[in-house]
Design a protein around this motif. Structure first.
Motif, PDB file in Angstrom:
ATOM      1  N   VAL A   9       0.817  -1.215   0.000  1.00 38.32           N
ATOM      2  CA  VAL A   9       0.000   0.000   0.000  1.00 38.32           C
ATOM      3  C   VAL A   9       0.851   1.266   0.000  1.00 38.32           C
ATOM      4  O   VAL A   9       0.369   2.336  -0.378  1.00 38.32           O
ATOM      5  CB  VAL A   9      -0.967   0.017   1.204  1.00 38.32           C
ATOM      6  N   ARG A  10       2.125   1.165   0.413  1.00 34.47           N
ATOM      7  CA  ARG A  10       3.013   2.327   0.415  1.00 34.47           C
ATOM      8  C   ARG A  10       3.956   2.340  -0.792  1.00 34.47           C
ATOM      9  O   ARG A  10       4.865   3.169  -0.866  1.00 34.47           O
ATOM     10  CB  ARG A  10       3.835   2.365   1.704  1.00 34.47           C
ATOM     11  N   CYS A  11       3.744   1.427  -1.709  1.00 39.24           N
ATOM     12  CA  CYS A  11       4.584   1.331  -2.910  1.00 39.24           C
ATOM     13  C   CYS A  11       4.022   2.265  -3.966  1.00 39.24           C
ATOM     14  O   CYS A  11       2.998   1.977  -4.597  1.00 39.24           O
ATOM     15  CB  CYS A  11       4.611  -0.108  -3.414  1.00 39.24           C
ATOM     16  N   ALA A  41       5.729  -6.627   0.416  1.00 36.80           N
ATOM     17  CA  ALA A  41       6.801  -5.765  -0.085  1.00 36.80           C
ATOM     18  C   ALA A  41       7.514  -5.050   1.056  1.00 36.80           C
ATOM     19  O   ALA A  41       7.831  -3.858   0.958  1.00 36.80           O
ATOM     20  CB  ALA A  41       6.229  -4.756  -1.077  1.00 36.80           C
ATOM     21  N   GLY A  42       7.770  -5.759   2.139  1.00 35.15           N
ATOM     22  CA  GLY A  42       8.508  -5.180   3.260  1.00 35.15           C
ATOM     23  C   GLY A  42       7.803  -3.970   3.843  1.00 35.15           C
ATOM     24  O   GLY A  42       6.580  -3.980   4.064  1.00 35.15           O
ATOM     25  N   SER A  43       8.549  -2.896   4.067  1.00 38.98           N
ATOM     26  CA  SER A  43       7.985  -1.691   4.666  1.00 38.98           C
ATOM     27  C   SER A  43       6.948  -1.032   3.764  1.00 38.98           C
ATOM     28  O   SER A  43       6.106  -0.256   4.240  1.00 38.98           O
ATOM     29  CB  SER A  43       9.096  -0.685   4.985  1.00 38.98           C
ATOM     30  N   PHE A  44       6.979  -1.351   2.474  1.00 30.79           N
ATOM     31  CA  PHE A  44       5.982  -0.796   1.553  1.00 30.79           C
ATOM     32  C   PHE A  44       4.587  -1.379   1.788  1.00 30.79           C
ATOM     33  O   PHE A  44       3.605  -0.863   1.247  1.00 30.79           O
ATOM     34  CB  PHE A  44       6.397  -1.051   0.106  1.00 30.79           C
ATOM     35  N   SER A  45       4.507  -2.468   2.550  1.00 30.34           N
ATOM     36  CA  SER A  45       3.212  -3.102   2.798  1.00 30.34           C
ATOM     37  C   SER A  45       2.624  -2.757   4.159  1.00 30.34           C
ATOM     38  O   SER A  45       1.547  -3.242   4.505  1.00 30.34           O
ATOM     39  CB  SER A  45       3.349  -4.631   2.670  1.00 30.34           C
ATOM     40  N   ILE A  46       3.307  -1.918   4.929  1.00 29.56           N
ATOM     41  CA  ILE A  46       2.779  -1.519   6.234  1.00 29.56           C
ATOM     42  C   ILE A  46       1.538  -0.650   6.032  1.00 29.56           C
ATOM     43  O   ILE A  46       1.586   0.342   5.296  1.00 29.56           O
ATOM     44  CB  ILE A  46       3.838  -0.738   7.038  1.00 29.56           C
ATOM     45  N   PRO A  47       0.415  -0.987   6.641  1.00 32.23           N
ATOM     46  CA  PRO A  47      -0.799  -0.188   6.429  1.00 32.23           C
ATOM     47  C   PRO A  47      -0.679   1.215   7.012  1.00 32.23           C
ATOM     48  O   PRO A  47       0.119   1.460   7.920  1.00 32.23           O
ATOM     49  CB  PRO A  47      -1.880  -1.003   7.149  1.00 32.23           C
ATOM     50  N   TYR A  48      -1.479   2.110   6.468  1.00 32.68           N
ATOM     51  CA  TYR A  48      -1.555   3.473   6.987  1.00 32.68           C
ATOM     52  C   TYR A  48      -2.470   3.511   8.215  1.00 32.68           C
ATOM     53  O   TYR A  48      -3.242   2.568   8.466  1.00 32.68           O
ATOM     54  CB  TYR A  48      -2.102   4.417   5.912  1.00 32.68           C
ATOM     55  N   ALA A  49      -2.386   4.601   8.958  1.00 37.86           N
ATOM     56  CA  ALA A  49      -3.294   4.774  10.105  1.00 37.86           C
ATOM     57  C   ALA A  49      -4.740   4.794   9.640  1.00 37.86           C
ATOM     58  O   ALA A  49      -5.648   4.364  10.375  1.00 37.86           O
ATOM     59  CB  ALA A  49      -2.948   6.069  10.840  1.00 37.86           C
ATOM     60  N   SER A  50      -4.972   5.259   8.421  1.00 35.11           N
ATOM     61  CA  SER A  50      -6.328   5.324   7.876  1.00 35.11           C
ATOM     62  C   SER A  50      -6.769   4.026   7.197  1.00 35.11           C
ATOM     63  O   SER A  50      -7.922   3.909   6.760  1.00 35.11           O
ATOM     64  CB  SER A  50      -6.424   6.477   6.868  1.00 35.11           C
ATOM     65  N   SER A  51      -5.864   3.046   7.088  1.00 32.95           N
ATOM     66  CA  SER A  51      -6.219   1.777   6.455  1.00 32.95           C
ATOM     67  C   SER A  51      -7.217   1.008   7.309  1.00 32.95           C
ATOM     68  O   SER A  51      -7.091   0.966   8.540  1.00 32.95           O
ATOM     69  CB  SER A  51      -4.975   0.919   6.228  1.00 32.95           C
ATOM     70  N   GLN A  52      -8.176   0.397   6.655  1.00 33.32           N
ATOM     71  CA  GLN A  52      -9.137  -0.455   7.356  1.00 33.32           C
ATOM     72  C   GLN A  52      -8.664  -1.902   7.422  1.00 33.32           C
ATOM     73  O   GLN A  52      -9.113  -2.673   8.263  1.00 33.32           O
ATOM     74  CB  GLN A  52     -10.504  -0.397   6.651  1.00 33.32           C
ATOM     75  N   ILE A  53      -7.751  -2.263   6.511  1.00 33.55           N
ATOM     76  CA  ILE A  53      -7.312  -3.654   6.394  1.00 33.55           C
ATOM     77  C   ILE A  53      -5.794  -3.717   6.350  1.00 33.55           C
ATOM     78  O   ILE A  53      -5.149  -2.913   5.667  1.00 33.55           O
ATOM     79  CB  ILE A  53      -7.886  -4.300   5.110  1.00 33.55           C
ATOM     80  N   ASP A  54      -5.248  -4.680   7.071  1.00 32.18           N
ATOM     81  CA  ASP A  54      -3.836  -5.018   6.953  1.00 32.18           C
ATOM     82  C   ASP A  54      -3.759  -6.247   6.053  1.00 32.18           C
ATOM     83  O   ASP A  54      -4.154  -7.345   6.446  1.00 32.18           O
ATOM     84  CB  ASP A  54      -3.246  -5.309   8.336  1.00 32.18           C
ATOM     85  N   PHE A  55      -3.294  -6.053   4.833  1.00 38.73           N
ATOM     86  CA  PHE A  55      -3.272  -7.137   3.849  1.00 38.73           C
ATOM     87  C   PHE A  55      -2.142  -8.136   4.096  1.00 38.73           C
ATOM     88  O   PHE A  55      -2.084  -9.170   3.436  1.00 38.73           O
ATOM     89  CB  PHE A  55      -3.125  -6.567   2.439  1.00 38.73           C
ATOM     90  N   ARG A  56      -1.262  -7.839   5.015  1.00 42.89           N
ATOM     91  CA  ARG A  56      -0.138  -8.723   5.293  1.00 42.89           C
ATOM     92  C   ARG A  56      -0.571  -9.914   6.147  1.00 42.89           C
ATOM     93  O   ARG A  56      -1.536  -9.843   6.908  1.00 42.89           O
ATOM     94  CB  ARG A  56       0.963  -7.963   6.038  1.00 42.89           C
ATOM     95  N   GLN A 157      -4.120   3.624  -0.738  1.00 44.29           N
ATOM     96  CA  GLN A 157      -2.964   3.177  -1.521  1.00 44.29           C
ATOM     97  C   GLN A 157      -2.215   4.398  -2.003  1.00 44.29           C
ATOM     98  O   GLN A 157      -2.807   5.352  -2.523  1.00 44.29           O
ATOM     99  CB  GLN A 157      -3.402   2.342  -2.722  1.00 44.29           C
ATOM    100  N   LEU A 158      -0.891   4.364  -1.861  1.00 44.29           N
ATOM    101  CA  LEU A 158      -0.061   5.425  -2.406  1.00 44.29           C
ATOM    102  C   LEU A 158       0.089   5.225  -3.907  1.00 44.29           C
ATOM    103  O   LEU A 158       0.397   4.130  -4.373  1.00 44.29           O
ATOM    104  CB  LEU A 158       1.309   5.417  -1.743  1.00 44.29           C
ATOM    105  N   ASN A 159      -0.128   6.291  -4.661  1.00 42.20           N
ATOM    106  CA  ASN A 159       0.028   6.255  -6.111  1.00 42.20           C
ATOM    107  C   ASN A 159       0.858   7.465  -6.502  1.00 42.20           C
ATOM    108  O   ASN A 159       0.376   8.598  -6.456  1.00 42.20           O
ATOM    109  CB  ASN A 159      -1.341   6.280  -6.792  1.00 42.20           C
ATOM    110  N   GLY A 160       2.129   7.226  -6.847  1.00 44.21           N
ATOM    111  CA  GLY A 160       3.038   8.346  -7.043  1.00 44.21           C
ATOM    112  C   GLY A 160       3.256   9.042  -5.716  1.00 44.21           C
ATOM    113  O   GLY A 160       3.639   8.416  -4.735  1.00 44.21           O
ATOM    114  N   SER A 161       2.971  10.319  -5.660  1.00 47.61           N
ATOM    115  CA  SER A 161       3.100  11.064  -4.401  1.00 47.61           C
ATOM    116  C   SER A 161       1.749  11.294  -3.725  1.00 47.61           C
ATOM    117  O   SER A 161       1.670  11.989  -2.715  1.00 47.61           O
ATOM    118  CB  SER A 161       3.767  12.419  -4.665  1.00 47.61           C
ATOM    119  N   THR A 162       0.692  10.702  -4.273  1.00 53.09           N
ATOM    120  CA  THR A 162      -0.666  10.941  -3.778  1.00 53.09           C
ATOM    121  C   THR A 162      -1.203   9.722  -3.053  1.00 53.09           C
ATOM    122  O   THR A 162      -1.141   8.598  -3.578  1.00 53.09           O
ATOM    123  CB  THR A 162      -1.612  11.293  -4.940  1.00 53.09           C
ATOM    124  N   LEU A 163      -1.731   9.910  -1.862  1.00 48.80           N
ATOM    125  CA  LEU A 163      -2.391   8.837  -1.132  1.00 48.80           C
ATOM    126  C   LEU A 163      -3.857   8.825  -1.546  1.00 48.80           C
ATOM    127  O   LEU A 163      -4.606   9.761  -1.249  1.00 48.80           O
ATOM    128  CB  LEU A 163      -2.262   9.039   0.373  1.00 48.80           C
TER     129      LEU A 163
END
Length: 237
Positions: A9-11, A41-56, A157-163
């Motif tokens: 989600v942070r990729c 994807a390591g640290s790129f898969s850590i959910p955000y505080a606003s995430s409802q789901i941890d996909f890991r 999901q992060l897309n470029g520089s935009t969440l």
């Protein structure tokens, strides 16, 4: 054929990888090209505080580790085939995927794989029956992997520089029903002899069953992990 995408989600570049695979599915058809997205994807898969789901999960991380070494994201394995002059089964960048998919689709599979799902909406019990029918004799030791995926999950999901807070996540692996390395087929598979395997799971209440699918594939197991054939079936048709 099977594509296993590693994402997070942070990729910031992973959405374009997913878009590439969705376009390839539209081009070739979902019956010919099965895609699964593994959030490992390591640290790129850590959910955000606003995430409802941890996909890991430990299982999905084990699955990614089993497939091979990761070298940048987005990345994907295509039928787990190790290309010439490569050290990892995973292929980067995403611009290479289309050509490799086209090439692999020319290979005739050595067996057929079928999936039959029986789902009880009340208990949320899911019975999975996998059928294996070889076109040529296969020695003992091949492996069967069964996954449950969920599509159309809305979460950040992060897309470029935009969440993007309402991003639609595709083909997400939610459960590994078998061992992450696959259940070993202990007996040889003979031409024309149907082999059935059954699994029973309970779908969690927060998984939308209408967006869930069962993915099953037969593959080699240790150094060579190439996928022979794959099938996907919606939990609810």
């Amino acid at each position: 054929m099977l594509v296993e995408e590693i994402t997070g989600v942070r990729c910031q570049n992973c959405p374009i990888g997913t878009q590439t695979l969705v376009a390839l599915q539209q081009q070739y058809g979902k019956d010919k090209l099965v895609v699964v997205s593994i959030h490992a994807a390591g640290s790129f898969s850590i959910p955000y505080a606003s995430s409802q789901i941890d996909f890991r999960s430990a299982e999905t991380q084990e699955l990614a580790n089993y497939i091979g070494a990761l070298e940048g994201f987005p990345t994907a394995s295509i039928n787990r085939r190790l290309l010439a002059n490569e050290t990892s089964i995973f292929i980067t960048p995403h611009t290479r995927w289309g050509g490799e998919v086209a090439q692999d689709l020319q290979i005739d599979p050595s067996l057929a794989v079928t999936v039959k799902n029986t789902f009880d909406p009340g208990s949320r019990a899911l019975e999975i029956e996998i059928g294996l029918l070889p076109d040529q004799s296969l020695t003992a030791g091949y492996r069967l992997t069964v996954l449950i995926t969920q599509d159309s999950i809305v979460d950040p999901q992060l897309n470029g520089s935009t969440l993007i807070t309402n991003y639609i996540h595709r083909h997400v692996v939610r459960d590994v029903v078998t061992a992450s390395s696959g259940d070993i087929l202990e007996t040889p598979l003979e031409v024309g002899q149907l082999v059935n395997k059954k699994y029973n799971v309970i779908l969690p209440a927060d998984w939308e069953a209408k967006h869930c699918s069962v993915v099953a594939y037969v593959h080699r197991g240790i150094t060579d992990k190439e996928v022979l054939q794959v099938a996907e079936k919606h939990v609810i048709e």
